[in-house]
Design a protein around this motif. Structure first.
Motif, PDB file in Angstrom:
ATOM      1  N   ARG A  84       0.821  -0.759  -0.015  1.00  0.00           N
ATOM      2  CA  ARG A  84       0.367  -0.091  -0.661  1.00  0.00           C
ATOM      3  C   ARG A  84       1.024   0.906  -0.335  1.00  0.00           C
ATOM      4  O   ARG A  84       2.166   1.551   0.911  1.00  0.00           O
ATOM      5  CB  ARG A  84      -1.163  -0.300   1.223  1.00  0.00           C
ATOM      6  CG  ARG A  84      -1.873   1.016   1.213  1.00  0.00           C
ATOM      7  CD  ARG A  84      -3.120   0.788   2.535  1.00  0.00           C
ATOM      8  NE  ARG A  84      -4.070  -0.277   2.316  1.00  0.00           N
ATOM      9  CZ  ARG A  84      -4.921  -0.327   1.536  1.00  0.00           C
ATOM     10  NH1 ARG A  84      -5.270   0.619   1.321  1.00  0.00           N
ATOM     11  NH2 ARG A  84      -5.595  -1.669   1.707  1.00  0.00           N
ATOM     12  N   ALA A  86       2.442   4.012   0.879  1.00  0.00           N
ATOM     13  CA  ALA A  86       2.445   5.055   2.214  1.00  0.00           C
ATOM     14  C   ALA A  86       2.934   6.562   1.901  1.00  0.00           C
ATOM     15  O   ALA A  86       2.521   8.071   2.451  1.00  0.00           O
ATOM     16  CB  ALA A  86       3.565   4.793   3.085  1.00  0.00           C
ATOM     17  N   VAL A 241      -1.513   8.423  -1.722  1.00  0.00           N
ATOM     18  CA  VAL A 241      -1.745   7.667  -0.874  1.00  0.00           C
ATOM     19  C   VAL A 241      -2.348   6.717  -0.452  1.00  0.00           C
ATOM     20  O   VAL A 241      -3.855   7.140  -0.050  1.00  0.00           O
ATOM     21  CB  VAL A 241      -0.988   8.448   0.783  1.00  0.00           C
ATOM     22  CG1 VAL A 241      -1.255   8.032   1.476  1.00  0.00           C
ATOM     23  CG2 VAL A 241      -0.166   9.333   0.163  1.00  0.00           C
ATOM     24  N   GLY A 242      -2.502   5.547   0.016  1.00  0.00           N
ATOM     25  CA  GLY A 242      -3.444   4.383   0.813  1.00  0.00           C
ATOM     26  C   GLY A 242      -3.829   3.845  -0.688  1.00  0.00           C
ATOM     27  O   GLY A 242      -4.385   2.676  -0.304  1.00  0.00           O
ATOM     28  N   ASP A 243      -3.292   3.870  -2.031  1.00  0.00           N
ATOM     29  CA  ASP A 243      -3.590   2.481  -3.336  1.00  0.00           C
ATOM     30  C   ASP A 243      -3.050   1.835  -3.024  1.00  0.00           C
ATOM     31  O   ASP A 243      -1.639   2.042  -2.808  1.00  0.00           O
ATOM     32  CB  ASP A 243      -2.977   3.369  -4.137  1.00  0.00           C
ATOM     33  CG  ASP A 243      -4.461   4.822  -4.792  1.00  0.00           C
ATOM     34  OD1 ASP A 243      -5.231   4.752  -4.416  1.00  0.00           O
ATOM     35  OD2 ASP A 243      -4.091   5.415  -5.556  1.00  0.00           O
TER      36      ASP A 243
END
Length: 408
Positions: A84, A86, A241-243
């Motif tokens: 993921r 960050a 961010v978070g993908d």
């Protein structure tokens, strides 16, 4: 159309001149709209046959292609591991240097693995210090056992010198004690050898394994930071961010190298399969690109792909059907500028069209070439002029066709 006009100059026109001045026939009288075919049939038929032959010769011996592109390479931005996102360090259409970080994946587990590996190395180092202390203690025990053995041996020698009955019983006891002391010395020496072997072999091997585990953990941690493989510009980079990214899914973006392939500029041209026997390395060619209008670029064929891509087969669990290969493919030829800097002003990826020209100069220079063959080869080389004229007409009309006649 140009071929028909040229052919009519040597077929229909002479036929008409013969009818007009030799036979005295005139337009509107003997030659009318309804009698054109009957009066000029020989010229018309000869013109059609000659035009078809000329068009066939031109397009076969001097092939043309509209499937031409100024190719350049791109580098996909793909992580080595799943994770993921960050942190993101760059944005789309941003120039980066080789090795620059692009984005970072969540790395808690990797950092924990690195710290665990470092603790394992520290444990081995501490065990080495303990083993060194054990070695010193073993050496001390050896000295202690040797001293006790020496003391017992001296007492045994003294008892033997007395020779009385009491002394003989004491001698037997001391002999047993000497053997015990000797066994103690041997045990102390064996313990020392065990500690020395652990210091010399076991602990170095354990430390090497721990260092290898640490290096592997650090390598896994380094994989969480995706870096630019080459200097260039980041395009289609839409991560947030978070993908979650996957190396087996679509790339996170595209890295276009800064040279855009201009270190070896070239055009990739797809010619019809029927031209496979004509195309060869060293053929001269000409190209015109949409991004550089009204310009003819002299080219040379530097490579011809010896297979057609449409027939490629990849292994799988499904049987192939011949209908899958019905789509006609092209013979790929690589064109490079004949003169340095010929493609400098052409935008990479630009659409182009090109002609390649057959040259029979070597065959014509061969004394073994017959007269009829030489005439045919001269004709083949000469009709290339027709294609060169057509290319220049296309180049001249390209801006009008693209800007006016395309429906804008």
């Amino acid at each position: 159309m140009l071929e028909i006009l040229l052919c009519s100059m040597v077929t229909i026109l002479p036929d008409y001149l013969f009818r007009r001045y030799a036979q005295g026939k005139r337009f509107g009288h003997e030659i009318t709209l309804f009698s054109v075919w009957f009066e000029l049939r020989w010229g018309i038929v000869t013109c059609l046959l000659l035009a078809i032959s000329l068009i066939t010769a031109v397009f076969y011996f001097h092939p043309t292609s509209v499937h031409v592109s100024s190719v350049f390479r791109t580098v996909p931005i793909v992580p080595q591991i799943n994770g993921r996102v960050a942190e993101i360090y760059v944005r789309g259409s941003e120039a980066v240097e080789a090795g620059a970080p692009l984005f970072r994946l969540a790395d808690e587990s990797q950092r924990t693995a690195v710290e665990t590996a470092r603790r394992a190395v520290a444990e081995v180092d501490a065990a080495r210090l303990v083993a060194q202390a054990d070695l010193a203690a073993s050496e001390a025990r050896i000295l202690e056992a040797q001293a006790a053995l020496q003391q017992t041996a001296d007492e045994l020698a003294m008892r033997r010198s007395l020779g009385d009955v009491a002394a003989r019983r004491e001698v037997e006891r001391l002999q047993v004690t000497v053997r015990q002391r000797e066994a103690g010395v041997a045990a102390a020496q064996a313990a020392r050898e065990a500690v020395a072997a652990r210091l010399s072999y076991q602990l170095p091997a354990e430390r090497a394994s721990a260092l290898a585990a640490l290096a592997q953990a650090e390598a896994e941690l380094d994989k969480t930071i995706v870096r630019a493989g080459v200097s260039g510009r980041v395009e289609q980079f839409l991560l947030q961010v978070g993908d979650v990214v996957n190396p087996f899914a679509r790339p996170a973006g595209v890295l276009v190298p800064e040279d855009l392939g201009q270190r070896s500029p070239r055009l990739a041209a797809g010619f019809g399969q029927i031209e496979a026997r004509v195309l060869r390395v060293g053929m001269l060619a000409e190209a015109s690109c949409a991004s550089l209008p009204w310009t003819i670029i002299p080219m040379v064929v530097t490579g011809v792909q010896p297979f057609v891509a449409s027939g490629q087969v990849r292994g799988g669990d499904v049987l192939l059907d011949a209908q899958q290969f019905s789509r006609p493919g092209t013979v790929l030829a690589i064109l490079e500028p004949l003169y340095p800097g010929g493609l400098d002003q052409v935008i990479p990826g630009s659409n182009c069209f090109a002609n390649a020209y057959t040259s029979n100069h070597e065959a014509l220079s061969d004394p073994a070439t017959g007269t009829l063959q030489a005439v045919a080869l001269h004709a083949i080389d000469a009709v290339g002029l027709v294609h060169a004229i057509l290319l220049r007409i296309q180049t001249l009309m390209l801006p009008f066709k693209a800007l006016v006649l395309s429906g804008h």
